[in-house]
Design a protein around this motif. Structure first.
Motif, mmCIF file in Angstrom:
data_model
loop_
_atom_site.group_PDB
_atom_site.id
_atom_site.type_symbol
_atom_site.label_atom_id
_atom_site.label_comp_id
_atom_site.label_asym_id
_atom_site.label_seq_id
_atom_site.Cartn_x
_atom_site.Cartn_y
_atom_site.Cartn_z
ATOM 1 N N PHE A 102 0.900 -1.319 0.176
ATOM 2 C CA PHE A 102 0.001 0.039 -0.104
ATOM 3 C C PHE A 102 0.882 1.084 0.004
ATOM 4 C CE2 PHE A 102 -3.662 -2.440 1.535
ATOM 5 C CZ PHE A 102 -4.480 -2.141 0.792
ATOM 6 N N ILE A 103 1.894 1.092 0.767
ATOM 7 C CA ILE A 103 2.871 2.302 0.748
ATOM 8 C C ILE A 103 3.375 2.397 -0.560
ATOM 9 C CG2 ILE A 103 5.233 3.155 1.780
ATOM 10 C CD1 ILE A 103 4.285 1.703 4.202
ATOM 11 N N VAL A 104 3.852 1.367 -1.272
ATOM 12 C CA VAL A 104 4.389 1.701 -2.693
ATOM 13 C C VAL A 104 3.401 2.052 -3.756
ATOM 14 C CG1 VAL A 104 5.298 0.095 -4.465
ATOM 15 C CG2 VAL A 104 6.043 -0.174 -2.267
ATOM 16 N N LEU A 105 2.082 1.654 -3.333
ATOM 17 C CA LEU A 105 0.884 1.890 -4.208
ATOM 18 C C LEU A 105 0.620 3.292 -4.179
ATOM 19 C CD1 LEU A 105 -0.960 0.950 -6.435
ATOM 20 C CD2 LEU A 105 -2.503 0.666 -4.431
ATOM 21 N N LEU A 106 0.657 3.663 -2.913
ATOM 22 C CA LEU A 106 0.409 5.178 -2.662
ATOM 23 C C LEU A 106 1.671 6.154 -3.360
ATOM 24 C CD1 LEU A 106 -0.822 5.201 0.952
ATOM 25 C CD2 LEU A 106 -2.105 6.427 -1.373
ATOM 26 N N GLY A 107 2.683 5.769 -2.952
ATOM 27 C CA GLY A 107 3.899 6.516 -3.728
ATOM 28 C C GLY A 107 3.814 6.538 -5.248
ATOM 29 N N ILE A 108 3.499 5.342 -5.906
ATOM 30 C CA ILE A 108 3.268 5.474 -7.284
ATOM 31 C C ILE A 108 2.497 6.204 -7.867
ATOM 32 C CG2 ILE A 108 2.798 3.939 -9.268
ATOM 33 C CD1 ILE A 108 4.437 1.724 -7.950
ATOM 34 N N SER A 148 0.953 8.869 -6.243
ATOM 35 C CA SER A 148 1.424 10.266 -6.128
ATOM 36 C C SER A 148 2.423 10.645 -7.259
ATOM 37 C CB SER A 148 2.167 10.551 -4.842
ATOM 38 O OG SER A 148 1.333 9.855 -3.822
ATOM 39 N N VAL A 149 3.334 9.958 -7.471
ATOM 40 C CA VAL A 149 4.513 10.424 -8.550
ATOM 41 C C VAL A 149 3.803 10.517 -9.855
ATOM 42 C CG1 VAL A 149 6.358 9.376 -9.781
ATOM 43 C CG2 VAL A 149 6.282 9.480 -7.602
ATOM 44 N N ILE A 150 2.632 9.696 -10.404
ATOM 45 C CA ILE A 150 2.018 9.813 -11.392
ATOM 46 C C ILE A 150 1.424 11.097 -11.684
ATOM 47 C CG2 ILE A 150 -0.042 8.663 -13.053
ATOM 48 C CD1 ILE A 150 1.242 5.893 -12.099
#
Length: 80
Positions: free
Chosen positions: A61-67, A69-71
């Motif tokens: 979930f942390i990785v998904l939120l980061g991705i 946000s970057v997109i």
């Protein structure tokens, strides 16, 4: 008005701060209130208990939120 001029910069800075706050573990562990666990804290506690598979869910979930946000940030930069 100055707000339309700084709207893009404010959005970009909000996204960058959001990414950093989501993945900040040491500060979260120090400043967290009692009985309140964030995703990094849950993941860290599960890893320390040797529950690697269970800790992958909050970590993803942390990785998904980061991705996401970057997109959003990349799309914002392309528009400007």
């Amino acid at each position: 008005m100055i707000l339309p001029l700084i709207k893009g910069s404010m959005t970009a800075s909000f996204i960058i701060v959001f990414i950093e706050v989501v993945k900040e573990l040491p500060l979260t562990m120090i400043l967290r209130p009692f009985n309140f666990d964030t995703l990094p804290v849950m993941s860290h506690e599960l890893v320390t208990q040797s529950q690697i598979i269970e800790s992958s869910v909050p970590a993803m979930f942390i990785v998904l939120l980061g991705i996401v946000s970057v997109i959003l940030l990349a799309r914002k930069m392309v528009k400007d």
